[in-house]
Design a protein around this motif. Structure first.
Motif, mmCIF file in Angstrom:
data_model
loop_
_atom_site.group_PDB
_atom_site.id
_atom_site.type_symbol
_atom_site.label_atom_id
_atom_site.label_comp_id
_atom_site.label_asym_id
_atom_site.label_seq_id
_atom_site.Cartn_x
_atom_site.Cartn_y
_atom_site.Cartn_z
ATOM 1 N N GLU A 278 31.943 1.366 101.190
ATOM 2 C CA GLU A 278 33.147 1.400 100.353
ATOM 3 C C GLU A 278 33.556 -0.011 99.932
ATOM 4 O OE1 GLU A 278 32.770 5.180 102.345
ATOM 5 O OE2 GLU A 278 32.693 3.123 103.097
ATOM 6 N N LEU A 279 33.432 -0.930 100.867
ATOM 7 C CA LEU A 279 33.806 -2.311 100.570
ATOM 8 C C LEU A 279 32.866 -2.918 99.530
ATOM 9 C CD1 LEU A 279 35.862 -4.421 101.299
ATOM 10 C CD2 LEU A 279 34.445 -5.108 103.227
ATOM 11 N N LEU A 280 31.580 -2.670 99.658
ATOM 12 C CA LEU A 280 30.634 -3.163 98.659
ATOM 13 C C LEU A 280 30.913 -2.549 97.291
ATOM 14 C CD1 LEU A 280 27.344 -3.143 100.778
ATOM 15 C CD2 LEU A 280 28.554 -5.159 99.919
ATOM 16 N N GLU A 281 31.279 -1.267 97.253
ATOM 17 C CA GLU A 281 31.608 -0.627 95.987
ATOM 18 C C GLU A 281 32.832 -1.266 95.339
ATOM 19 O OE1 GLU A 281 32.111 3.468 96.900
ATOM 20 O OE2 GLU A 281 29.980 3.821 97.297
ATOM 21 N N VAL A 282 33.844 -1.564 96.166
ATOM 22 C CA VAL A 282 35.051 -2.214 95.641
ATOM 23 C C VAL A 282 34.708 -3.590 95.083
ATOM 24 C CG1 VAL A 282 37.248 -3.251 96.310
ATOM 25 C CG2 VAL A 282 36.672 -0.953 97.088
ATOM 26 N N ILE A 283 33.887 -4.354 95.801
ATOM 27 C CA ILE A 283 33.524 -5.696 95.343
ATOM 28 C C ILE A 283 32.748 -5.629 94.031
ATOM 29 C CG2 ILE A 283 32.133 -7.736 95.871
ATOM 30 C CD1 ILE A 283 32.745 -7.218 98.842
ATOM 31 N N ALA A 284 31.690 -4.785 94.005
ATOM 32 C CA ALA A 284 30.815 -4.742 92.833
ATOM 33 C C ALA A 284 31.483 -4.073 91.644
ATOM 34 C CB ALA A 284 29.517 -4.019 93.188
ATOM 35 N N GLY A 285 32.265 -3.034 91.894
ATOM 36 C CA GLY A 285 32.815 -2.275 90.778
ATOM 37 C C GLY A 285 34.244 -2.566 90.428
ATOM 38 N N GLY A 286 35.003 -3.143 91.353
ATOM 39 C CA GLY A 286 36.426 -3.304 91.097
ATOM 40 C C GLY A 286 36.947 -4.720 91.085
ATOM 41 N N PHE A 287 36.211 -5.656 91.676
ATOM 42 C CA PHE A 287 36.673 -7.045 91.691
ATOM 43 C C PHE A 287 36.331 -7.726 90.364
ATOM 44 C CE2 PHE A 287 36.963 -8.343 96.468
ATOM 45 C CZ PHE A 287 38.162 -7.649 96.551
ATOM 46 N N PRO A 288 37.142 -8.710 89.959
ATOM 47 C CA PRO A 288 36.859 -9.417 88.698
ATOM 48 C C PRO A 288 35.594 -10.251 88.782
ATOM 49 C CG PRO A 288 38.686 -10.455 89.859
ATOM 50 C CD PRO A 288 38.397 -9.173 90.586
ATOM 51 N N SER A 289 34.890 -10.322 87.656
ATOM 52 C CA SER A 289 33.692 -11.144 87.555
ATOM 53 C C SER A 289 34.092 -12.583 87.236
ATOM 54 C CB SER A 289 32.787 -10.608 86.447
ATOM 55 O OG SER A 289 33.397 -10.832 85.180
ATOM 56 N N PRO A 290 33.149 -13.529 87.323
ATOM 57 C CA PRO A 290 33.462 -14.912 86.930
ATOM 58 C C PRO A 290 33.999 -15.023 85.512
ATOM 59 C CG PRO A 290 31.400 -14.855 88.145
ATOM 60 C CD PRO A 290 31.803 -13.424 87.931
ATOM 61 N N ALA A 291 33.538 -14.158 84.615
ATOM 62 C CA ALA A 291 34.013 -14.217 83.228
ATOM 63 C C ALA A 291 35.477 -13.826 83.112
ATOM 64 C CB ALA A 291 33.161 -13.310 82.350
ATOM 65 N N GLU A 292 35.974 -13.046 84.077
ATOM 66 C CA GLU A 292 37.367 -12.582 84.028
ATOM 67 C C GLU A 292 38.321 -13.518 84.748
ATOM 68 O OE1 GLU A 292 37.452 -7.951 84.406
ATOM 69 O OE2 GLU A 292 35.814 -8.721 85.666
ATOM 70 N N HIS A 293 37.791 -14.431 85.551
ATOM 71 C CA HIS A 293 38.649 -15.311 86.346
ATOM 72 C C HIS A 293 39.016 -16.543 85.526
ATOM 73 C CE1 HIS A 293 40.451 -16.313 90.154
ATOM 74 N NE2 HIS A 293 39.929 -17.519 90.126
ATOM 75 N N PRO A 294 40.272 -17.001 85.601
ATOM 76 C CA PRO A 294 40.682 -18.177 84.815
ATOM 77 C C PRO A 294 39.837 -19.406 85.134
ATOM 78 C CG PRO A 294 42.598 -17.066 85.742
ATOM 79 C CD PRO A 294 41.395 -16.426 86.366
ATOM 80 N N MET A 295 39.495 -20.162 84.099
ATOM 81 C CA MET A 295 38.711 -21.392 84.259
ATOM 82 C C MET A 295 39.640 -22.516 84.740
ATOM 83 S SD MET A 295 35.595 -22.660 83.803
ATOM 84 C CE MET A 295 34.848 -21.450 82.703
ATOM 85 N N PRO A 296 39.205 -23.332 85.707
ATOM 86 C CA PRO A 296 40.012 -24.491 86.110
ATOM 87 C C PRO A 296 40.208 -25.467 84.945
ATOM 88 C CG PRO A 296 38.280 -24.039 87.706
ATOM 89 C CD PRO A 296 37.999 -23.185 86.514
#
Length: 710
Positions: A278-296
């Motif tokens: 379940e945790l792997l599914e949340v990470i792969a399918g629900g967490f933001p990708s690098p493209a979605e995370h604000p750039m420093p």
């Protein structure tokens, strides 16, 4: 996110990186040292097929059963990377240390990550360290889920822990799954029960008791998700009884997690594998990708803002060194997060930085050829052909780049402002144990400083001590251990000397007479001076009032030079003398035996005699400190500061039940304050300090200092 089952091929993540950043998830594991982060990393590696139970990753080291107990006793004090492949998504797990002394590596891990798993043990209370770590995530608005571990522990209290974290972290911390024993999870959105048997997961319908638990918790979860929805009509539709599609709920949940406004809770039992899929599914399918995370923040090397850079493998190269280590066999290895472009081995890159010149780091602005790229797992480094935007790799042979430095194309140099580095506040002085250690000490410290931005090395010109500024006792022990084991340098710790000052208590006269005749050329000089104190910050003033040539003109500068030299050495306690006025009004000379050195000596003797007559006061440095603690500890902190001869200047409420206490405190009283505050506040207090001024030291303390000497 909540209903997808594991499909697709799994296996080694050390091969070719994904084609673009959306197939990467960089996940920091954050939590106190006892939460079980490293064990959770192992369980996820096993669940993904990356390793088997016989080969574990503990504290960044791959181990086997026979040395597992030994490794488990070691503290995780550094940032460690463990990559895995799940459903064609590369997941870079960044195991961060859970000790306050190593918050620098925690912040490095948060910088390299795009999301986090906040790991909490159900067998331990929510303590001050846990709250501080949550605040670190909040400070950078890190998207995160909460993982509750150790469900199989005899003291496990899932319900109590969930209530405590909701009370401490807000009502948007809600379970996505409920444990049913230690071998089953109830999916609140999917309304299915997932049972683990021998590491295999099977789905079934809930029992009657499980259905009752599911109904109540599911309603609260759905309401929490809808409250975060951008569709303002969704709550009215839900309350009116309309069925809300699962896809709508999942999409809104993912957006809320990406905004760091909602934190799903997932229970995990590492021993049985419960919750790992379940945790792997949340990470792969629900967490933001690098493209979605604000750039420093990105600028050119001259400070001009650079806009429009995204996590695009075809974009301009932009990468950052998030950790540096020195391996006795491989040499320097840099853990690098690629934010944009593609990093290739043996390429020439531009190294930019550093914002930490005050901690012994050089400013970098140079080209350097990098070595091989690899994907680390424990001590194993597996070669990779290139690293695309969003990925994290180990880079060899970056001999100049240090932690926090930016790597970019040599024809398009860029600079990223590094994450906020914590200020080291615990000083200790060291000396080489033997003559042979003196030369190796400089090289060893320079390498440690390059690895660790939280370490500051100070050569104090006043006390003539080599001082290491660290984050705490554990950090200091680690620095000394690495000096010894990595660099073969043995040092001893000595008492830290605080740089005091001397000044005059009043006005007086002094006579310096230096007359020697021992055959050959003699020495003859006599000078008479008047001394008096100047206001604070007045410095030194020398006045010539000699009349009639009693002191020849060419020797008057010699008297001043001798006085200045004596001021540097001190007159009573051996500390530099400041803020005085010296008037030379008379003296004697000999036509043959007088000399520059003779009058320098006489000037020093005159100052010593005058200071003895006038009386000398010791001045001590005073720092202005700001202590932030929970409201429950404000009284204890204020009382403690008063006991350290501090003057409390005021308090400020900063919200979330925390208060800042401002005070002026002598430096001699806060040498070990980093340790004492941590003990006093049960790990919840932090402080900053800055030099304010020098003030007279009380006579009783000054008398003891004078008797002991510098």
């Amino acid at each position: 996110m909540a209903t997808r089952h594991q499909t697709g091929e799994q296996g080694d993540a050390g091969g070719v990186p994904p084609a673009d950043g959306v197939d990467v998830r960089n996940v920091a594991l954050v939590g106190p040292a006892s939460a079980g982060k490293t064990t959770l990393v192992e369980a996820l590696l096993v669940a993904s097929g990356t390793i088997h139970r016989a080969g574990r990753v503990e504290d960044g080291t791959t181990v086997t059963d026979h040395d597992e107990s030994e490794i488990r006793q070691q503290r995780s004090v550094g940032l460690a990377l463990a990559p895995l492949l799940y459903e064609q998504t590369k997941i870079n797990l960044l195991d961060t240390p859970g000790y306050a002394d190593f918050v620098g590596d925690l912040r490095a891990g948060l910088r390299a990550a795009d999301c986090a798993l906040f790991v909490v043990s159900t067998a331990e209370p929510i303590d001050g360290t846990t709250r501080l770590l949550w605040a670190e995530c909040e400070a950078v608005r890190m998207p995160r889920a909460v993982v509750l571990t150790k469900l199989d522990h005899p003291r496990s209290d899932y319900a109590g822990t969930l209530a405590a974290i909701r009370d401490g972290f807000g009502d948007k911390v809600l379970p996505l799954y409920l444990p049913s024993g230690t071998d089953s999870l109830i999916g609140l959105l999917s309304e299915r029960v997932f049972t683990y048997d021998g590491g295999r997961r099977e789905a079934r319908d809930p029992s009657a008791d499980e259905a009752a638990l599911l109904e109540e918790a599911r309603g609260e979860l759905i309401e929490g998700i809808i409250e975060e929805s951008e569709d303002e009509s969704l709550m009215d539709r839900y309350l009116s009884g309309e069925h809300i599609e699962l896809k709508v709920l999942v999409d809104d949940l993912e957006r809320a997690v990406a905004r760091a406004s909602f934190h799903p809770v997932i229970p995990v039992c590492a021993a049985t594998g419960l919750g790992t899929q379940e945790l792997l599914e949340v990470i792969a399918g629900g967490f933001p990708s690098p493209a979605e995370h604000p750039m420093p923040e990105v600028t050119t090397v001259d400070g001009t803002p650079r806009e429009g850079i995204t996590a695009d493998p075809a974009g301009p190269l932009l990468a950052e060194v998030v950790k540096t280590t020195s391996d006795p066999y491989v040499g320097r290895v840099s853990l690098v997060r690629v934010f944009s472009g593609t990093l290739r081995p043996d390429a020439t890159v531009h190294v930019s930085g550093h914002f930490l010149a005050d901690r012994g780091h050089e400013e970098h602005d140079e080209d350097e050829r990098i070595g091989a790229l690899s994907c680390p797992l424990g001590k194993t480094l597996r070669p990779v052909p290139e690293a695309h935007a969003g990925d994290i790799v180990a880079v060899a042979k970056l001999s100049r780049a240090e932690t926090g430095d930016t790597l970019s194309a040599k024809d398009d140099p860029l600079l990223m402002r590094p994450w906020t580095m914590p200020e080291p506040l615990l000083p200790f002085a060291i000396v080489p144990s033997a003559k042979a250690d003196e030369d190796k000490l400089v090289l060893g410290l320079s390498r440690l400083v390059a690895e660790d931005p939280t370490l500051r090395v100070e050569n104090n010109g006043e006390t003539h001590q080599l001082v290491l500024w660290t984050m705490g006792e554990a950090h200091a022990d680690l620095v000394l251990d690495r000096l010894r084991t990595r660099h073969g340098v043995h040092v001893d710790t000595v008492g830290l000397r605080v740089p005091l000052r001397e000044t005059l208590s009043g006005k007086a006269n002094g006579r310096g007479r230096h007359v020697k005749q021992s055959g050959g050329h003699g020495q003859y000089a006599v000078c008479e001076i008047e001394v008096e104190p100047l206001p604070e910050g007045g410095g030194f003033e020398f006045v010539d009032k000699v009349v009639g040539g009693s002191v020849p003109r060419q020797f008057i500068p010699s008297v001043e030079k001798g006085v200045r030299a004596q001021m540097e050495r001190g007159t009573v306690a051996g500390y530099p003398m400041v803020d005085i006025k010296v008037t030379l009004y008379d003296g004697k000379a000999h036509s043959v035996d007088s000399s520059d050195m003779a009058f320098q000596t006489a000037g020093g003797l005159a100052l010593r005699e005058a200071a003895s007559a006038a009386g000398v006061s010791l001045l001590e440095p005073v720092d202005e400190i700001s202590v932030m603690v929970p409201d429950d500890y404000v009284g204890a902190v204020m009382g403690d500061l008063s006991g350290r001869r501090g003057r409390v200047l005021g308090t400020d409420t900063v919200g979330s039940g925390r208060t800042v206490v401002r005070a002026d405190v002598p430096q001699t009283e806060i040498v070990r304050y980093a340790i004492d505050l941590r003990a006093m506040s049960h790990g919840t207090g932090t402080f900053t300090r800055r030099f304010a001024r020098y003030e007279p030291m009380p006579q009783n303390i000054a008398a003891k200092v004078t008797a002991d000497g510098p």
